[in-house]
Design an enzyme around this catalytic site. Structure first.
Site, PDB file in Angstrom:
ATOM      1  N   VAL A 175       0.830  -1.205   0.000  1.00  0.00           N
ATOM      2  CA  VAL A 175       0.000   0.000   0.000  1.00  0.00           C
ATOM      3  C   VAL A 175       0.867   1.258   0.000  1.00  0.00           C
ATOM      4  CG1 VAL A 175      -1.639   1.334   1.393  1.00  0.00           C
ATOM      5  CG2 VAL A 175      -1.976  -1.128   1.079  1.00  0.00           C
ATOM      6  N   ASP A 176       1.902   1.280   0.823  1.00  0.00           N
ATOM      7  CA  ASP A 176       2.774   2.446   0.952  1.00  0.00           C
ATOM      8  C   ASP A 176       3.467   2.756  -0.374  1.00  0.00           C
ATOM      9  OD1 ASP A 176       3.836   4.540   2.365  1.00  0.00           O
ATOM     10  OD2 ASP A 176       5.101   3.336   3.674  1.00  0.00           O
TER      11      ASP A 176
END
Length: 653
Positions: free
Chosen positions: A386-387
């Protein structure tokens, strides 16, 4: 506020020269195909395990490589005699036991001064029996301690239904990929070849074969721990009674699970511990050395080696997506036709790396969400990050606003959809999974490291808010942003900071959140901004920089403790302050002066200290790229705001 040092000249000419030198140096490191990748260094554990794996398998000894790894291990030995988890850190038992064992395996004599010091340090702290569970597994595989000293993890876990209190879907991606092949090893209990017959009995204070289970870890809750210890006792009694056909079904399921996620030459989960366990699993199952699955798993380990003229070590993984995205963002801040052109090439390398056709393990919690993220490594399709995805999107969005030749709208749209789908019920985001909050599992005896889960965190949540806001989804327009901001407001520390899960630590978390709140349009006069700004100003070091190390993750944290300044952490603090509309704050001027004063002749900054986190209190990271692109980013941001009429940060980060 701490006493400050005399300021250097930060006139426009000095600032421009610094930015130009850093930009030129960074552009020169771009790979031919457009991406950037820098070394990713952990502690002594990974290179030591690499050496021990080769001897476990009785592979031919590469004396030249082993000599270089030995030189590396000797250099990073701490003044306390053992090995730390980060530069100048405290003694760590497991890292020290593995490093000592690897050096002895390579051929260092037990009477050598560094070995005498290490042995004395280990024994003075209770001996090798104080090692963590993963080290105990290694000691059991080499036959030094009995398997009864290792918590029971039945292979039949592979057959449990999803509603069961323990299920693979309930733990993190890194736990899954490490545990599944390890279950096979714990069931079959193979013995290391160890052709040299090296032993380390001298590291124990008691007969190794008499060792029992480890005590409760400090972060574990007594009630839960003793409940699970009781379950462990029951399992020891009943597991031998399981029918053989059940064991075979579980074995087949584990082998199939690993094979599906083998990931070619990038390896299971693209992380060393999982890859090494997969190689040993295939070996224990009788796969010959040249079997395609075992061979490709073994080859993936070699791709993690970093070999220099005099030293070598093994990386825990590689970080090309992360490095490329952050480098692109930094260069876009620096600006210039050449930088923009090379950023375009970097983003064009990133675009086809987007995972669009694999529904990874995250699908267990989000079955109706389409794939659309990026991994951290070159390839890891079952585990997009996600990051990373948020940062790639922000870089693409910013690039196409500056460069008519760049059009990443399709990639951004799919990534946005995936990010929104990965939001947890509490409004926040984790790194690889949604709603991964089964905290009771961190109390099982096997989880003494306390890092079994991937819950939502402040830094990843902030990155997602930043991304959504940068592409136009602020709180009034997005159902996702408002609850995420509420989460960040709830999690601010009393001192004004935010926790940093993936960067060290509160400086990283505070930078991330301030960028997010600014991008989302929060009022700079609000209490959360004011408290954070006051905290950053308060903890600035006397040299003008900022610093923090792994001790900030201790369980009894009571506020920031001083640590030497680093370039990357100084850059984070500066970027956070500027996001809070504090470009004219005296602390910003001092921080800029610190970066100008400490820049090397090569255009970069020397940063031996670790400023990133794998698992708090267990595993830390030194990204060699952080001191190359973050300071450039901060200096260019400062110059751009100084030269701007708006004087406010207009981007997500």
């Amino acid at each position: 506020m701490n006493r400050v040092s005399p300021e250097l000249d930060s006139s426009p000419s000095a600032l421009d020269q610094s930015i130009e030198a850093a930009t030129r140096a960074l552009l020169a490191l771009q790979q031919r195909d457009g991406h950037w990748v820098f070394e990713l260094e952990a502690d002594a554990t990974i290179p030591a395990e690499y050496v021990l794996l080769r001897h476990y398998l009785d592979e031919p000894v590469d004396t030249v490589l082993e000599a270089k790894i030995a030189a590396y291990l000797r250099r990073i030995q701490g003044d306390h005699g053992g090995w730390p988890l980060f530069h100048e850190g405290a003694f760590d038992m497991s890292a020290s036991v593995k490093a000592y064992f690897a050096l002895k395996m390579i051929g260092d004599g037990v009477d050598a001064p560094h070995m005498v010091r290490a042995r004395a340090a280990i024994r003075a702290r209770g001996g090798a029996s104080r090692s963590n569970v993963f080290t105990r597994v290694m000691l059991a595989l080499f036959g030094f301690i009995p398997w009864r000293a290792v918590p029971v993890m039945p292979l039949e876990i592979m057959l449990l239904p999803e509603w069961f209190p323990f299920h693979l879907d309930k733990v993190s991606y890194w736990s899954r990929t490490v545990i599944v092949p390890l279950l096979v090893l714990m069931a079959l209990q193979p013995r290391a070849r160890n052709p040299k017959g090296v032993t380390i009995e001298e590291l124990f204070l008691e007969p190794p074969q008499a060792i029992g289970l480890a005590p409760k870890a400090p972060q574990q809750k007594a009630t839960w721990f003793w409940l699970f210890r009781g379950v462990d006792a029951v399992l020891r009694f009943i597991v031998p009674m399981f029918p053989s056909r059940l064991r075979q079904r579980a074995t087949d399921r584990a082998a199939a699970w690993v094979t599906e996620r083998l990931n070619g030459e990038d390896g299971l989960g693209a992380i060393f511990p999982a890859i090494a366990n997969s190689v040993m699993m295939f070996d224990a199952l009788g796969y010959p050395e040249h079997h395609p699955q075992r061979a490709i798993a073994r080859k993936s380990i070699e791709k993690l080696l970093v070999v220099h003229e005099h030293e070598a070590y093994c990386q825990p993984c590689v970080s090309p997506i992360w490095d490329t995205a952050l480098t692109c963002y930094s260069l876009l801040e620096a600006g210039g036709d050449q930088a923009v052109a090379q950023v375009r090439k970097g983003l064009e390398w990133l675009a086809p790396k987007q995972i669009l056709d694999v529904k990874g393990d995250w699908i267990a919690r989000r079955p109706d969400v389409r794939p659309g993220g990026w991994a951290f490594q070159y390839a890891n399709p079952h585990y997009p990050d996600v990051d990373d995805t948020a940062v790639v999107v922000m870089a693409m969005d910013r690039a196409q606003s500056l460069d008519a030749q760049s059009d990443f709208r399709a990639s951004i749209a799919v990534a946005r959809e995936w990010i929104l789908g990965m939001q947890s019920k509490n409004g926040a985001w984790g790194a690889f999974d949604a709603d991964n909050e089964y905290y009771y599992l961190n109390n099982i005896p096997f989880a003494d490291h306390g890092a079994l889960l991937d819950p939502p965190t402040e830094d990843v949540t902030a990155r997602c808010i930043s991304m959504l806001a940068q592409i136009g989804e602020t709180a009034p327009k997005s159902a996702a942003v408002a609850p995420a901001i509420d989460y960040l407001r709830r999690t601010q520390m009393d001192e004004g900071s935010w926790y940093g899960r993936w960067g060290m630590n509160y400086i990283y978390g505070t930078w991330s959140v301030l960028c997010a709140l600014n991008a989302a349009g929060a009022d700079h006069a609000s209490p959360e901004f004011r408290r954070a700004v006051a905290w950053l100003a308060k903890i600035q070091n006397s040299d003008g920089g900022w610093g923090e190390d792994g001790t900030s993750y201790k369980l009894d944290y009571r506020g920031q403790e001083g640590a030497p300044s680093t370039a990357s952490q100084t850059a984070w603090a500066l970027l956070g302050l500027m996001a809070a509309d504090e470009t004219d704050h005296p602390a910003v001027k001092r921080g800029v002066d610190y970066l100008l004063r400490t820049q090397g002749k090569d255009g970069f900054w020397n940063e031996p200290r670790y400023t990133a986190t794998g698992f708090p209190r267990v595993f830390y990271l030194r990204y060699h790229g952080y001191a190359k692109f973050f300071p450039l980013w901060a200096l260019a941001r400062y110059r751009n705001l100084e030269n701007s009429n708006a004087r406010s940060v207009a981007y997500g980060m």
